[in-house]
Design a protein around this motif. Structure first.
Motif, PDB file in Angstrom:
ATOM      1  N   HIS A 125      56.853  34.355  54.924  1.00 36.13           N
ATOM      2  CA  HIS A 125      57.815  35.304  54.361  1.00 36.13           C
ATOM      3  C   HIS A 125      57.765  36.681  55.027  1.00 36.13           C
ATOM      4  O   HIS A 125      58.082  37.693  54.386  1.00 36.13           O
ATOM      5  N   GLY A 126      57.321  36.746  56.274  1.00 36.95           N
ATOM      6  CA  GLY A 126      57.249  38.034  56.957  1.00 36.95           C
ATOM      7  C   GLY A 126      56.114  38.925  56.513  1.00 36.95           C
ATOM      8  O   GLY A 126      56.088  40.115  56.835  1.00 36.95           O
ATOM      9  N   VAL A 127      55.156  38.378  55.782  1.00 36.11           N
ATOM     10  CA  VAL A 127      53.994  39.128  55.290  1.00 36.11           C
ATOM     11  C   VAL A 127      52.813  38.860  56.219  1.00 36.11           C
ATOM     12  O   VAL A 127      52.619  37.740  56.698  1.00 36.11           O
ATOM     13  N   ASP A 128      52.007  39.876  56.475  1.00 35.36           N
ATOM     14  CA  ASP A 128      50.884  39.726  57.400  1.00 35.36           C
ATOM     15  C   ASP A 128      49.857  38.734  56.878  1.00 35.36           C
ATOM     16  O   ASP A 128      49.712  38.513  55.668  1.00 35.36           O
ATOM     17  N   GLN A 129      49.112  38.135  57.803  1.00 36.09           N
ATOM     18  CA  GLN A 129      48.240  37.022  57.433  1.00 36.09           C
ATOM     19  C   GLN A 129      47.059  37.461  56.580  1.00 36.09           C
ATOM     20  O   GLN A 129      46.578  36.682  55.739  1.00 36.09           O
ATOM     21  N   GLN A 130      46.591  38.674  56.749  1.00 39.29           N
ATOM     22  CA  GLN A 130      45.451  39.108  55.935  1.00 39.29           C
ATOM     23  C   GLN A 130      45.857  39.327  54.482  1.00 39.29           C
ATOM     24  O   GLN A 130      45.112  38.993  53.556  1.00 39.29           O
ATOM     25  N   THR A 131      47.036  39.872  54.250  1.00 38.60           N
ATOM     26  CA  THR A 131      47.520  40.040  52.877  1.00 38.60           C
ATOM     27  C   THR A 131      47.750  38.682  52.225  1.00 38.60           C
ATOM     28  O   THR A 131      47.431  38.481  51.038  1.00 38.60           O
ATOM     29  N   LEU A 132      48.291  37.731  52.979  1.00 37.65           N
ATOM     30  CA  LEU A 132      48.490  36.393  52.428  1.00 37.65           C
ATOM     31  C   LEU A 132      47.169  35.716  52.123  1.00 37.65           C
ATOM     32  O   LEU A 132      47.060  34.953  51.161  1.00 37.65           O
ATOM     33  N   GLU A 133      46.159  35.999  52.930  1.00 39.08           N
ATOM     34  CA  GLU A 133      44.826  35.467  52.634  1.00 39.08           C
ATOM     35  C   GLU A 133      44.325  36.012  51.298  1.00 39.08           C
ATOM     36  O   GLU A 133      43.791  35.260  50.467  1.00 39.08           O
ATOM     37  N   ALA A 134      44.510  37.310  51.062  1.00 35.14           N
ATOM     38  CA  ALA A 134      44.105  37.884  49.779  1.00 35.14           C
ATOM     39  C   ALA A 134      44.872  37.243  48.625  1.00 35.14           C
ATOM     40  O   ALA A 134      44.324  37.039  47.531  1.00 35.14           O
ATOM     41  N   ARG A 135      46.149  36.918  48.842  1.00 30.61           N
ATOM     42  CA  ARG A 135      46.920  36.236  47.796  1.00 30.61           C
ATOM     43  C   ARG A 135      46.361  34.843  47.510  1.00 30.61           C
ATOM     44  O   ARG A 135      46.429  34.353  46.377  1.00 30.61           O
ATOM     45  N   ALA A 136      45.790  34.197  48.511  1.00 30.80           N
ATOM     46  CA  ALA A 136      45.133  32.912  48.258  1.00 30.80           C
ATOM     47  C   ALA A 136      43.966  33.087  47.295  1.00 30.80           C
ATOM     48  O   ALA A 136      43.679  32.208  46.466  1.00 30.80           O
ATOM     49  N   TYR A 137      43.291  34.237  47.374  1.00 26.85           N
ATOM     50  CA  TYR A 137      42.206  34.503  46.430  1.00 26.85           C
ATOM     51  C   TYR A 137      42.757  34.726  45.018  1.00 26.85           C
ATOM     52  O   TYR A 137      42.072  34.456  44.030  1.00 26.85           O
ATOM     53  N   GLY A 138      43.986  35.226  44.939  1.00 27.95           N
ATOM     54  CA  GLY A 138      44.640  35.325  43.640  1.00 27.95           C
ATOM     55  C   GLY A 138      44.850  33.969  43.003  1.00 27.95           C
ATOM     56  O   GLY A 138      44.765  33.818  41.780  1.00 27.95           O
ATOM     57  N   VAL A 139      45.105  32.967  43.830  1.00 29.15           N
ATOM     58  CA  VAL A 139      45.191  31.585  43.335  1.00 29.15           C
ATOM     59  C   VAL A 139      43.810  31.121  42.881  1.00 29.15           C
ATOM     60  O   VAL A 139      43.636  30.609  41.769  1.00 29.15           O
TER      61      VAL A 139
END
Length: 458
Positions: free
Chosen positions: A302-316
């Motif tokens: 979705h055009g979001v950087d990979q490190q921020t998306l990694e942090a969102r995986a921790y939200g899961v």
């Protein structure tokens, strides 16, 4: 019109969205360049960091990077946000939050209380303003304790996953590697096998062999076959000895679709695992793996950087009260983390973000053979993570996983970290090591214990 604009060094920089600011502010890495969202110069990166530093933390609540209605991970993050826990920092900007985190007076208790009030995007944002030593200094303040048959995360200790993979799932080879790892005091976090053939009959056989070995020596640890969550559900129904349910997760709904997993499926798996009540000192029964670049590799970023998306995986992950979470930091390849410098930075970022979000955060300190990295880089990262009080690290025979074909840490490396930094294994496992004669009175390895272990396995 651009949403954010700043003049710096005689230039004016414009950023059209919050996601663009986050991407441009990120330390350089190949994955963001591949996605076409990275800063084009160091000056643009600093400009984005200036913008980010002045943004109120509340901005991330008002402007989700991925729309609420389009993504179940966003909905999970928003719907579980604890407003009361967030209150102590609700007035801060990202820059002020960084300064507060680094204060000596901001201790582990304060960070633990704050954790439910932080979103993954907030912790990703503040990490982008930090040097490596800042990431270490803050992460080491945070203590996260999890337990199943061993208690992990206690002060002065570091856990280890024993990974005895085999390219043909040969049972004798897996048992031999397991005994080798145990002789080096590795395996207190989990004995976890990645099956070469991911099907239910293979997974069931591996689970039974590992559980038989655990029971034969009365080892206070947990075993896991890292098969898909749907396989684990079927195995539980068949009465297989499932300790931990494993799943790789990512930071977007679309990326998780690529893994064949939904939040509802994870909830079903957690419920099934808890129903078994196999733990003795705790019931944290989930194990998650993640890695920067997972969403990008699935064309689901979705055009979001990979490190921020990694942090969102921790939200899961934090929604399911896991025993273990680890980033497999250099596994996806140089398209996402090009060299040792990028891998080291990413490992420290991931650990920092996971700990701030309240996770029992570990790491597979690793790289693939076509990456511009070597074992010296891994030596640096494992030592820094141990200093940052990582929950656990992964080790394989000879640091070379001959099934997955990548380089990780060796059993010797775990012994080095414990001896050099004065760290110890989980208390239940430590007692077992002493009783087996695998360690002496000082906690150092004892050769006679390894011989006893091998004789008992015959």
């Amino acid at each position: 019109m651009p949403q954010f604009r700043i003049a710096l060094g005689g230039e004016t920089f414009s950023f059209d969205s919050l996601a663009t600011v986050m991407a441009r502010a990120t330390p350089s890495r190949s994955g963001d360049h591949l996605a076409g969202i990275a800063a084009t110069s160091d000056v643009e990166r600093v400009a984005a960091q200036y913008v980010l530093a002045d943004l109120p933390l509340k901005t991330f609540l008002a402007q989700p990077l991925i729309p609420y209605e389009a993504d179940e991970v966003t909905r999970l993050i928003c719907d579980t946000h604890d407003v009361a826990a967030f209150a102590p920092v609700a007035h801060m900007t990202v820059g002020q939050f960084r300064d507060w985190l680094l204060l000596d007076s901001t201790d582990g208790a304060a960070l633990a209380a704050l954790s439910p009030g932080l979103t993954p995007e907030m912790v990703a944002a503040v990490s982008k303003l930090m040097r490596n030593r800042d990431l270490i200094a803050v992460a080491r303040k945070v203590q996260v304790i999890s337990a199943f048959r061993s208690t992990l995360g206690l002060s002065g200790r570091i856990g280890s996953r024993l990974q005895p993979n085999h390219p043909a799932d040969d049972l004798q080879g897996i048992v031999a590697s397991t005994l080798d790892g145990l002789s080096y005091a590795v395996g207190d976090a989990v004995i976890g096998v990645n099956p070469a053939t991911d099907n239910i009959p293979t997974a069931k056989t591996l689970l039974q062999v590992l559980d038989d070995l655990r029971q034969r020596f009365d080892i206070p640890t947990q075993t896991c076959v890292l098969t898909h969550v749907t396989n684990s559900l079927d195995l539980i129904e068949q009465g297989a000895p499932v300790d931990l349910v494993f799943q790789s997760v990512a930071g977007t709904e679309a990326a998780n679709d690529g893994f064949g997993v939904t939040l509802a499926m994870l909830q079903e798996a957690q419920d099934a695992a808890l129903s078994l009540q196999r733990g003795t000192v705790g019931q944290n029964a989930m194990y998650f793996e993640t890695g920067q670049g997972a969403a990008l590799s699935a064309n689901a970023h979705h055009g979001v950087d990979q490190q921020t998306l990694e942090a969102r995986a921790y939200g899961v992950a934090r929604a399911f009260d896991p025993l273990l979470v680890n980033t497999v930091v250099g596994f996806i390849g140089p398209e996402y983390l090009f060299d040792g410098k990028e891998i080291i930075r990413a490992g420290l970022e991931d650990h920092f973000c996971g700990k701030l979000l309240g996770l029992p955060m570990g790491c597979d300190v690793c790289y693939t053979n076509h990456t511009q990295a070597d074992q010296d880089d891994m030596d640096v990262l494992m030592t820094l993570l141990a200093d940052a009080r990582a929950h656990f690290l992964i080790a394989v025979p000879g640091a070379d996983d001959v099934m997955l074909n990548y380089q990780s840490l060796s059993f010797h490396d775990i012994a080095y970290l414990r001896h050099s930094l004065g760290l110890r294994a989980a208390p239940e496992f430590e007692t077992w090591l002493g009783n087996m004669g695998l360690t002496g009175p000082t906690g150092h390895l004892a050769e006679q214990g390894a011989q006893k272990l091998l004789e008992g396995a015959r």
